[in-house]
Design a protein around this motif. Structure first.
Motif, PDB file in Angstrom:
ATOM      1  N   ASP A  17      35.584  29.183   2.535  1.00 46.31           N
ATOM      2  CA  ASP A  17      36.780  28.632   1.914  1.00 46.31           C
ATOM      3  C   ASP A  17      36.623  27.125   1.798  1.00 46.31           C
ATOM      4  O   ASP A  17      36.030  26.477   2.666  1.00 46.31           O
ATOM      5  N   ARG A  18      37.181  26.578   0.745  1.00 47.73           N
ATOM      6  CA  ARG A  18      37.185  25.129   0.553  1.00 47.73           C
ATOM      7  C   ARG A  18      38.614  24.623   0.669  1.00 47.73           C
ATOM      8  O   ARG A  18      39.505  25.099  -0.017  1.00 47.73           O
ATOM      9  N   TYR A  19      38.811  23.654   1.539  1.00 45.90           N
ATOM     10  CA  TYR A  19      40.087  22.967   1.666  1.00 45.90           C
ATOM     11  C   TYR A  19      39.846  21.505   1.298  1.00 45.90           C
ATOM     12  O   TYR A  19      39.275  20.744   2.080  1.00 45.90           O
ATOM     13  N   ALA A  20      40.223  21.133   0.071  1.00 46.04           N
ATOM     14  CA  ALA A  20      39.950  19.799  -0.451  1.00 46.04           C
ATOM     15  C   ALA A  20      38.442  19.532  -0.378  1.00 46.04           C
ATOM     16  O   ALA A  20      37.674  20.251  -1.001  1.00 46.04           O
ATOM     17  N   ASP A  21      38.028  18.541   0.425  1.00 46.84           N
ATOM     18  CA  ASP A  21      36.596  18.212   0.467  1.00 46.84           C
ATOM     19  C   ASP A  21      35.903  18.795   1.685  1.00 46.84           C
ATOM     20  O   ASP A  21      34.822  18.355   2.067  1.00 46.84           O
TER      21      ASP A  21
ATOM     22  N   SER B  49      40.450  16.350 -10.811  1.00 49.19           N
ATOM     23  CA  SER B  49      40.966  15.736  -9.589  1.00 49.19           C
ATOM     24  C   SER B  49      41.950  16.643  -8.881  1.00 49.19           C
ATOM     25  O   SER B  49      41.976  16.720  -7.649  1.00 49.19           O
ATOM     26  N   LYS B  50      42.756  17.356  -9.645  1.00 48.40           N
ATOM     27  CA  LYS B  50      43.718  18.286  -9.054  1.00 48.40           C
ATOM     28  C   LYS B  50      42.999  19.429  -8.366  1.00 48.40           C
ATOM     29  O   LYS B  50      43.349  19.833  -7.253  1.00 48.40           O
ATOM     30  N   LEU B  51      41.964  19.944  -9.008  1.00 47.65           N
ATOM     31  CA  LEU B  51      41.187  21.039  -8.426  1.00 47.65           C
ATOM     32  C   LEU B  51      40.522  20.600  -7.131  1.00 47.65           C
ATOM     33  O   LEU B  51      40.469  21.351  -6.159  1.00 47.65           O
ATOM     34  N   ALA B  52      40.035  19.377  -7.085  1.00 40.86           N
ATOM     35  CA  ALA B  52      39.329  18.883  -5.900  1.00 40.86           C
ATOM     36  C   ALA B  52      40.235  18.790  -4.684  1.00 40.86           C
ATOM     37  O   ALA B  52      39.764  18.845  -3.556  1.00 40.86           O
ATOM     38  N   GLU B  53      41.545  18.663  -4.888  1.00 40.59           N
ATOM     39  CA  GLU B  53      42.491  18.560  -3.784  1.00 40.59           C
ATOM     40  C   GLU B  53      42.937  19.925  -3.270  1.00 40.59           C
ATOM     41  O   GLU B  53      43.594  20.011  -2.235  1.00 40.59           O
ATOM     42  N   MET B  54      42.606  20.985  -3.976  1.00 40.09           N
ATOM     43  CA  MET B  54      43.145  22.308  -3.688  1.00 40.09           C
ATOM     44  C   MET B  54      42.359  23.036  -2.599  1.00 40.09           C
ATOM     45  O   MET B  54      41.311  22.595  -2.148  1.00 40.09           O
ATOM     46  N   GLY B  55      42.891  24.187  -2.219  1.00 42.39           N
ATOM     47  CA  GLY B  55      42.172  25.131  -1.380  1.00 42.39           C
ATOM     48  C   GLY B  55      41.793  26.338  -2.207  1.00 42.39           C
ATOM     49  O   GLY B  55      42.561  26.780  -3.064  1.00 42.39           O
ATOM     50  N   GLU B  56      40.620  26.887  -1.961  1.00 38.83           N
ATOM     51  CA  GLU B  56      40.188  28.078  -2.690  1.00 38.83           C
ATOM     52  C   GLU B  56      39.108  28.791  -1.896  1.00 38.83           C
ATOM     53  O   GLU B  56      38.352  28.179  -1.138  1.00 38.83           O
ATOM     54  N   ARG B  57      39.067  30.106  -2.066  1.00 34.45           N
ATOM     55  CA  ARG B  57      37.953  30.870  -1.511  1.00 34.45           C
ATOM     56  C   ARG B  57      36.783  30.782  -2.477  1.00 34.45           C
ATOM     57  O   ARG B  57      36.923  31.082  -3.667  1.00 34.45           O
ATOM     58  N   LEU B  58      35.632  30.389  -1.951  1.00 36.57           N
ATOM     59  CA  LEU B  58      34.437  30.260  -2.775  1.00 36.57           C
ATOM     60  C   LEU B  58      33.516  31.462  -2.671  1.00 36.57           C
ATOM     61  O   LEU B  58      32.872  31.843  -3.651  1.00 36.57           O
ATOM     62  N   ILE B  59      33.432  32.047  -1.477  1.00 37.07           N
ATOM     63  CA  ILE B  59      32.572  33.221  -1.272  1.00 37.07           C
ATOM     64  C   ILE B  59      33.340  34.235  -0.449  1.00 37.07           C
ATOM     65  O   ILE B  59      33.837  33.921   0.641  1.00 37.07           O
ATOM     66  N   PHE B  60      33.456  35.446  -0.977  1.00 30.63           N
ATOM     67  CA  PHE B  60      34.236  36.501  -0.338  1.00 30.63           C
ATOM     68  C   PHE B  60      33.337  37.683   0.002  1.00 30.63           C
ATOM     69  O   PHE B  60      33.532  38.792  -0.474  1.00 30.63           O
ATOM     70  N   SER B  61      32.313  37.416   0.799  1.00 30.62           N
ATOM     71  CA  SER B  61      31.482  38.453   1.396  1.00 30.62           C
ATOM     72  C   SER B  61      31.078  39.519   0.377  1.00 30.62           C
ATOM     73  O   SER B  61      30.441  39.215  -0.622  1.00 30.62           O
ATOM     74  N   GLU B  62      31.461  40.760   0.624  1.00 28.60           N
ATOM     75  CA  GLU B  62      31.025  41.880  -0.221  1.00 28.60           C
ATOM     76  C   GLU B  62      31.447  41.718  -1.680  1.00 28.60           C
ATOM     77  O   GLU B  62      30.724  42.141  -2.596  1.00 28.60           O
ATOM     78  N   SER B  63      32.599  41.109  -1.929  1.00 29.18           N
ATOM     79  CA  SER B  63      33.080  40.959  -3.306  1.00 29.18           C
ATOM     80  C   SER B  63      32.170  40.061  -4.136  1.00 29.18           C
ATOM     81  O   SER B  63      32.136  40.168  -5.360  1.00 29.18           O
ATOM     82  N   ASP B  64      31.452  39.166  -3.458  1.00 31.60           N
ATOM     83  CA  ASP B  64      30.517  38.283  -4.156  1.00 31.60           C
ATOM     84  C   ASP B  64      29.066  38.676  -3.914  1.00 31.60           C
ATOM     85  O   ASP B  64      28.156  37.873  -4.122  1.00 31.60           O
TER      86      ASP B  64
ATOM     87  N   TYR C 274      45.314  19.629   2.387  1.00 28.70           N
ATOM     88  CA  TYR C 274      44.919  20.030   1.041  1.00 28.70           C
ATOM     89  C   TYR C 274      46.169  20.383   0.250  1.00 28.70           C
ATOM     90  O   TYR C 274      47.264  20.499   0.806  1.00 28.70           O
ATOM     91  N   ARG C 275      46.008  20.566  -1.057  1.00 25.86           N
ATOM     92  CA  ARG C 275      47.149  20.916  -1.906  1.00 25.86           C
ATOM     93  C   ARG C 275      47.223  22.428  -2.056  1.00 25.86           C
ATOM     94  O   ARG C 275      46.297  23.064  -2.547  1.00 25.86           O
ATOM     95  N   HIS C 276      48.337  22.980  -1.624  1.00 22.69           N
ATOM     96  CA  HIS C 276      48.579  24.415  -1.663  1.00 22.69           C
ATOM     97  C   HIS C 276      49.711  24.645  -2.656  1.00 22.69           C
ATOM     98  O   HIS C 276      50.878  24.421  -2.339  1.00 22.69           O
ATOM     99  N   ASN C 277      49.364  25.029  -3.884  1.00 24.83           N
ATOM    100  CA  ASN C 277      50.334  25.049  -4.978  1.00 24.83           C
ATOM    101  C   ASN C 277      50.918  23.644  -5.132  1.00 24.83           C
ATOM    102  O   ASN C 277      50.180  22.705  -5.345  1.00 24.83           O
ATOM    103  N   ASP C 278      52.220  23.486  -4.970  1.00 26.97           N
ATOM    104  CA  ASP C 278      52.841  22.171  -5.113  1.00 26.97           C
ATOM    105  C   ASP C 278      53.112  21.509  -3.770  1.00 26.97           C
ATOM    106  O   ASP C 278      53.868  20.532  -3.695  1.00 26.97           O
ATOM    107  N   LEU C 279      52.509  22.011  -2.719  1.00 31.06           N
ATOM    108  CA  LEU C 279      52.778  21.515  -1.383  1.00 31.06           C
ATOM    109  C   LEU C 279      51.555  20.829  -0.788  1.00 31.06           C
ATOM    110  O   LEU C 279      50.411  21.205  -1.065  1.00 31.06           O
TER     111      LEU C 279
END
Length: 434
Positions: free
Chosen positions: A136-140, A113-128, A225-230
């Protein structure tokens, strides 16, 4: 062959159709351009790259309208670039984030549940190994940015595959915003109507939203979305990059560890990343400065959402503000510098280093002995060595000792492909100035 994914037009002797041998042939998908289509419309043409002796090197997608003529995706002759290929690469990219996100920055295991609220990069072009696609994913909500015209014929399919991968790996998403910024469209030869088509692939996002509804309308481009503790809000449609700066997420948290009880100046704060993290960590006073009033309004909303009353935001040019602070004799216990990219090409590196030096010298002038300097560069053409040498020059000219406490890169969800040094772009130095 270094396996770099880019081939510039100037590096090609001529552009040919894919090799006719059976191992290079692939069945065309429904969204590939038809044989015999005009050259200008043959974006996404699958092409085999050969050396001058005719030896097979790699396979990619061509864009005759772009200076970056060919993007390479496969270095195996038996591997076609088809729908199954992209589906697998997307799944691998999202799975890779589960490795990096198995613990948070404190080392604590994250719940689903905590992960689902977060922001994260899912695909980074050349790096992936998906050159031209950033997600990027921001919550849902997914923010999808296309930077390669060659991927557009498969655009809707790629979005579907990202949604499938998110569901599979425990972070289902129900909203999507798709974008291609005007500068990229120009470089890739993409017309305005094609950009509009990309934007039409958005799902669950209203075509427009006014400011009063942005925080409550479930279909607005405003997302929390949740950005660290914010709790952080961003505008997915009009914000910079994909809306936020997830690459700095871990650096926001780490820099904040040095800010308790300090008076902090955050230059180029955008929506308040470093500033709000410092306030949350117990800074006595935080001033965030940015030239964009729209970004600052979002920063103020973020401060209010987190009940952080000791932070305020001011609209100003970063260089002018630092100069004015020095003119008033102001000092700060910590100064954060997170400017936009100063070098967009190798030709601009020298000018960028001069700008970084000027900015950092102005910041050092505001710090007492023992003060904290957090200084960043997102210019990929400026190497880490060049950036550190710039700080050496700043210390020499200001007759100050700069002691590096941490020399950091982006958050773990922004991996670096060793074959593409441009993906190692972000530098974040936390230093003490004496």
């Amino acid at each position: 062959m270094s396996r770099h994914p880019w081939v510039l037009a100037t590096a090609l002797a001529e552009t040919k159709k894919p090799a006719s041998d059976k191992s290079a042939e692939t069945a065309p998908s429904n969204d590939e351009p038809a044989a015999g289509a005009p050259e200008a419309n043959r974006i996404s043409q699958q092409v085999d790259l050969l050396d001058h002796d005719g030896n097979w090197i790699a396979r990619g997608l061509a864009n005759p309208a772009s200076r970056l003529r060919l993007r390479l995706y496969s270095f195996s002759r038996d591997q076609p670039i088809d729908d199954a290929f992209f589906a697998q690469r997307i799944d691998e990219a999202v799975a890779r984030r589960r490795l990096a996100r198995s613990t948070d920055h404190t080392g604590v295991q994250e719940s689903g549940s905590k992960l689902a609220e977060m922001g994260e990069r899912l695909i980074f072009s050349e790096s992936d190994r998906l050159s031209g696609l950033i997600v990027d994913r921001y919550a849902d909500c997914l923010s999808v940015q296309f930077t390669a015209a060659a991927l557009l014929p498969r655009g809707k399919f790629l979005i579907d595959q990202v949604l499938n991968a998110c569901e599979k790996h425990g972070t289902p998403c129900r909203r999507v915003i798709a974008r291609m910024d005007p500068a990229t469209a120009k470089h890739e030869g993409v017309a305005a109507d094609q950009v509009a088509e990309v934007e039409s692939w958005s799902r669950g996002i209203s075509p427009a939203a006014n400011g009063s509804d942005a925080a409550t309308d479930d279909s607005s481009p405003m997302v929390w979305y949740r950005h660290n503790d914010l709790k952080m809000g961003i505008d997915l449609r009009d914000g910079q990059k994909t809306g936020g700066y997830l690459d700095q997420q871990a650096n926001h948290a780490e820099a904040a560890r040095y800010m308790a009880g300090k008076r902090v100046l955050d230059i180029c704060t955008y929506t308040g990343g470093f500033a709000l993290a410092a306030a949350k960590a117990g800074a006595s006073e935080v001033i965030g400065v940015d030239s964009s009033e729209k970004a600052l309004e979002m920063a103020r909303q973020n401060a209010e959402a987190n009940s952080l009353s000791q932070v305020r935001f001011e609209k100003a040019d970063c260089f002018d503000h630092l100069k004015n602070c020095a003119g008033r004799g102001e000092t700060f216990d910590a100064v954060v510098l997170d400017p936009p990219r100063f070098a967009g090409s190798r030709r601009q590196v020298d000018a960028a280093l001069r700008a970084y030096a000027r900015l950092n010298m102005s910041a050092v002038d505001l710090l007492p002995p023992g003060g904290i300097l957090v200084t960043c560069s997102c210019s990929g053409h400026v190497s880490r060595a060049d950036f550190l040498n710039m700080l050496v020059d700043v210390g020499r000219k200001r007759q100050r000792d700069i002691v590096i406490l941490q020399s950091r890169g982006p958050s773990p969800d922004h991996p670096c492909a060793v074959s593409c040094p441009e993906s190692d772009y972000l530098k974040c130095v936390i230093a003490q100035v004496h």
